[in-house]
Write a protein that holds these residues in place. Structure first.
Motif, PDB file in Angstrom:
ATOM      1  N   LYS A 157     -43.448 -35.081  -0.857  1.00 37.40           N
ATOM      2  CA  LYS A 157     -43.068 -33.787  -0.928  1.00 37.40           C
ATOM      3  C   LYS A 157     -44.437 -33.287  -1.859  1.00 37.40           C
ATOM      4  CE  LYS A 157     -40.095 -31.007  -3.413  1.00 37.40           C
ATOM      5  NZ  LYS A 157     -38.562 -30.546  -3.744  1.00 37.40           N
ATOM      6  N   LEU A 158     -45.069 -34.124  -2.857  1.00 35.21           N
ATOM      7  CA  LEU A 158     -46.106 -33.976  -3.513  1.00 35.21           C
ATOM      8  C   LEU A 158     -47.272 -33.376  -2.503  1.00 35.21           C
ATOM      9  CD1 LEU A 158     -46.911 -33.554  -6.633  1.00 35.21           C
ATOM     10  CD2 LEU A 158     -47.687 -35.891  -6.495  1.00 35.21           C
ATOM     11  N   GLN A 159     -47.369 -34.115  -1.593  1.00 36.85           N
ATOM     12  CA  GLN A 159     -48.623 -33.788  -0.587  1.00 36.85           C
ATOM     13  C   GLN A 159     -48.206 -32.456  -0.095  1.00 36.85           C
ATOM     14  OE1 GLN A 159     -48.775 -37.402   1.974  1.00 36.85           O
ATOM     15  NE2 GLN A 159     -49.566 -38.555   0.227  1.00 36.85           N
ATOM     16  N   GLN A 160     -47.124 -32.149   0.585  1.00 39.09           N
ATOM     17  CA  GLN A 160     -46.654 -31.083   0.967  1.00 39.09           C
ATOM     18  C   GLN A 160     -47.069 -29.706   0.194  1.00 39.09           C
ATOM     19  OE1 GLN A 160     -42.589 -31.850   2.161  1.00 39.09           O
ATOM     20  NE2 GLN A 160     -43.148 -32.795   3.916  1.00 39.09           N
ATOM     21  N   LEU A 161     -46.735 -29.970  -1.249  1.00 37.75           N
ATOM     22  CA  LEU A 161     -46.889 -28.930  -2.180  1.00 37.75           C
ATOM     23  C   LEU A 161     -48.561 -28.877  -2.254  1.00 37.75           C
ATOM     24  CD1 LEU A 161     -43.993 -29.609  -4.403  1.00 37.75           C
ATOM     25  CD2 LEU A 161     -44.249 -27.875  -2.857  1.00 37.75           C
ATOM     26  N   GLU A 162     -49.028 -29.784  -2.317  1.00 37.02           N
ATOM     27  CA  GLU A 162     -50.550 -29.687  -2.466  1.00 37.02           C
ATOM     28  C   GLU A 162     -51.228 -28.831  -1.420  1.00 37.02           C
ATOM     29  OE1 GLU A 162     -54.468 -32.805  -3.730  1.00 37.02           O
ATOM     30  OE2 GLU A 162     -52.475 -33.359  -3.125  1.00 37.02           O
ATOM     31  N   ARG A 163     -50.638 -29.469  -0.222  1.00 35.17           N
ATOM     32  CA  ARG A 163     -51.193 -28.589   1.075  1.00 35.17           C
ATOM     33  C   ARG A 163     -50.955 -27.231   0.953  1.00 35.17           C
ATOM     34  NH1 ARG A 163     -48.557 -31.428   4.596  1.00 35.17           N
ATOM     35  NH2 ARG A 163     -49.984 -33.381   4.097  1.00 35.17           N
ATOM     36  N   ALA A 164     -49.890 -27.022   0.799  1.00 32.58           N
ATOM     37  CA  ALA A 164     -49.551 -25.488   0.612  1.00 32.58           C
ATOM     38  C   ALA A 164     -50.129 -24.757  -0.382  1.00 32.58           C
ATOM     39  CB  ALA A 164     -48.054 -25.322   0.495  1.00 32.58           C
ATOM     40  N   PHE A 165     -50.463 -25.335  -1.286  1.00 36.34           N
ATOM     41  CA  PHE A 165     -51.214 -24.550  -2.554  1.00 36.34           C
ATOM     42  C   PHE A 165     -52.834 -24.332  -2.220  1.00 36.34           C
ATOM     43  CE2 PHE A 165     -53.918 -25.176  -6.136  1.00 36.34           C
ATOM     44  CZ  PHE A 165     -53.818 -23.988  -6.823  1.00 36.34           C
ATOM     45  N   ASP A 168     -52.481 -21.543   0.575  1.00 37.60           N
ATOM     46  CA  ASP A 168     -52.335 -20.282   0.140  1.00 37.60           C
ATOM     47  C   ASP A 168     -52.183 -20.560  -1.727  1.00 37.60           C
ATOM     48  OD1 ASP A 168     -51.586 -17.762  -0.487  1.00 37.60           O
ATOM     49  OD2 ASP A 168     -49.449 -18.119   0.154  1.00 37.60           O
ATOM     50  N   PRO A 169     -53.347 -20.258  -2.288  1.00 37.10           N
ATOM     51  CA  PRO A 169     -53.122 -20.490  -3.752  1.00 37.10           C
ATOM     52  C   PRO A 169     -52.580 -19.499  -4.531  1.00 37.10           C
ATOM     53  CG  PRO A 169     -55.326 -19.803  -3.177  1.00 37.10           C
ATOM     54  CD  PRO A 169     -54.417 -20.148  -1.871  1.00 37.10           C
ATOM     55  N   SER A 170     -51.182 -18.946  -3.894  1.00 35.70           N
ATOM     56  CA  SER A 170     -50.427 -17.956  -4.703  1.00 35.70           C
ATOM     57  C   SER A 170     -49.726 -18.265  -6.031  1.00 35.70           C
ATOM     58  CB  SER A 170     -49.485 -17.165  -3.466  1.00 35.70           C
ATOM     59  OG  SER A 170     -48.252 -18.348  -3.199  1.00 35.70           O
ATOM     60  N   SER A 171     -49.238 -17.522  -6.700  1.00 37.82           N
ATOM     61  CA  SER A 171     -48.368 -17.903  -7.873  1.00 37.82           C
ATOM     62  C   SER A 171     -47.333 -18.630  -7.418  1.00 37.82           C
ATOM     63  CB  SER A 171     -48.107 -16.510  -8.526  1.00 37.82           C
ATOM     64  OG  SER A 171     -49.112 -15.711  -8.953  1.00 37.82           O
ATOM     65  N   HIS A 172     -46.537 -18.329  -6.310  1.00 33.30           N
ATOM     66  CA  HIS A 172     -45.408 -19.003  -6.256  1.00 33.30           C
ATOM     67  C   HIS A 172     -45.743 -20.466  -5.739  1.00 33.30           C
ATOM     68  CE1 HIS A 172     -41.478 -20.137  -4.213  1.00 33.30           C
ATOM     69  NE2 HIS A 172     -42.318 -20.617  -3.133  1.00 33.30           N
ATOM     70  N   ASN A 173     -46.788 -20.850  -4.962  1.00 32.02           N
ATOM     71  CA  ASN A 173     -47.057 -22.202  -4.298  1.00 32.02           C
ATOM     72  C   ASN A 173     -47.714 -22.958  -5.879  1.00 32.02           C
ATOM     73  OD1 ASN A 173     -46.219 -21.944  -1.804  1.00 32.02           O
ATOM     74  ND2 ASN A 173     -48.317 -21.222  -1.098  1.00 32.02           N
ATOM     75  N   LEU A 174     -48.445 -22.227  -6.622  1.00 30.24           N
ATOM     76  CA  LEU A 174     -48.993 -22.925  -7.910  1.00 30.24           C
ATOM     77  C   LEU A 174     -47.997 -23.321  -8.606  1.00 30.24           C
ATOM     78  CD1 LEU A 174     -51.192 -23.564  -9.754  1.00 30.24           C
ATOM     79  CD2 LEU A 174     -51.200 -21.370 -10.488  1.00 30.24           C
ATOM     80  N   ASP A 175     -46.899 -22.539  -8.946  1.00 33.91           N
ATOM     81  CA  ASP A 175     -45.760 -22.777  -9.932  1.00 33.91           C
ATOM     82  C   ASP A 175     -44.881 -23.912  -9.269  1.00 33.91           C
ATOM     83  OD1 ASP A 175     -46.488 -20.598 -11.416  1.00 33.91           O
ATOM     84  OD2 ASP A 175     -44.801 -19.424 -10.941  1.00 33.91           O
ATOM     85  N   ALA A 176     -44.531 -23.928  -7.991  1.00 35.83           N
ATOM     86  CA  ALA A 176     -43.956 -24.980  -7.309  1.00 35.83           C
ATOM     87  C   ALA A 176     -44.568 -26.413  -7.411  1.00 35.83           C
ATOM     88  CB  ALA A 176     -43.787 -24.729  -5.790  1.00 35.83           C
ATOM     89  N   TYR A 177     -46.031 -26.380  -7.101  1.00 32.86           N
ATOM     90  CA  TYR A 177     -46.694 -27.490  -7.058  1.00 32.86           C
ATOM     91  C   TYR A 177     -47.047 -28.236  -8.396  1.00 32.86           C
ATOM     92  CZ  TYR A 177     -51.002 -30.422  -6.351  1.00 32.86           C
ATOM     93  OH  TYR A 177     -51.804 -31.609  -6.304  1.00 32.86           O
TER      94      TYR A 177
END
Length: 301
Positions: A157-165, A168-177
């Protein structure tokens, strides 16, 4: 033949009695409800007798019996509602998780381990990590396997969140990661060099969040992450500014106390204690115990 005649006579008498009672009911002389007619007809002897007894009771007691009965039921209901359910003095087989893993017999330990694995292993991560060091080989094996599985899922899950960030380095992805990485580090799943790298990454993510949202709570998390990553000088700079901007926050002073302890600076520890007393900073129970420990230590010196 005689039995048949006797039965016929009894049935005729029963029918005659039912007819008389029905006539009395129609004339209003027998205060019994109509649904009792079925019982009276289908139950020889006892049916008419029951109807007669009900009519006598109503004639003698009237509505008072009904009111008294309802009042009794109401009182009993209130009494039952007011009763407190007392806990059992003995809850056989119910013991704390830590105790079961340490002092209970092998059967209890293994049943507990299987229960944790089948219910929700993530909720018992701390107990599972402690159980990895258990003397029972089977318990330790189950615990190690469960922790490894949780760690694998968390890494994925951490890899998925890092890849998503990164995509797309949006605020939502940054906060979730950032939030998931912080929880991952707090869980203790990361160890050694990997943990150190992740702590540095967590501090960088919090720095980016502070640039976007400069609030004391976020800066406290950032400074704490810097301490965990070993960047003490940067953490002190952030803490110094926090003392100016949020001097009433207990976490700010606990951070300052931690930095003073890391520096092994007794005078700085005493200054933090004096500042907390002087400014009447509210401390919760955990922080009061921590402050008392260092306060007593300084007095002993």
């Amino acid at each position: 033949m005689i039995s048949l005649v006797v039965a016929t006579v009894l049935l005729l008498i029963h029918a005659l009695v039912c007819l008389v009672l029905w006539t009395l009911m129609k004339l209003g002389l027998l205060p019994v409800r109509g649904h009792m007619l079925t019982v009276m007809v289908l139950v020889p002897l006892w049916g008419p007798l029951l109807v007669a007894l009900l009519s006598v009771r109503s004639a003698v007691f009237g509505a008072d019996l009904k009111d008294a009965t309802l009042e009794t039921l109401r009182i009993n209901d209130d009494m039952h509602r007011s009763l407190l359910v007392q806990g059992r003095e003995r809850d056989d087989g119910v013991v704390p998780l830590e105790e079961a893993l340490i002092v209970n017999d092998p059967g209890d330990r293994r049943r507990l381990m299987l229960s944790m694995l089948t219910e929700d292993p993530d909720a018992y991560l701390a107990q599972l990590q402690a159980a990895k060091l258990n003397d029972d080989v089977e318990v330790a094996h189950y615990a190690a396997t469960a922790v490894a599985q949780i760690s694998k899922e968390s890494d994925l899950k951490l890899q998925q969140l890092e890849r998503a960030f990164k995509t797309d380095p949006s605020s939502h992805n940054l906060d979730a990661y950032c939030d998931f990485l912080g929880a991952y580090l707090d869980s203790g799943l990361a160890e050694g060099c990997v943990a150190q790298i992740q702590r540095q990454q967590y501090a960088r993510l919090l720095a980016r969040r502070c640039e976007r949202e400069d609030v004391p709570a976020l800066r406290i998390r950032y400074a704490t992450a810097l301490v965990d990553a070993g960047e003490i000088d940067k953490a002190e700079d952030v803490a110094s500014q926090l003392v100016i901007d949020a001097s009433d926050e207990q976490d700010v002073w606990m951070l300052c106390l931690r930095l003073a302890v890391i520096r092994r600076d007794g005078q700085a520890v005493q200054r933090v204690i004096d500042a907390i007393d002087k400014q009447h900073v509210y401390l919760n129970a955990e922080n009061r115990e921590r402050l008392a420990f260092w306060h007593e230590g300084e007095e002993a010196r």
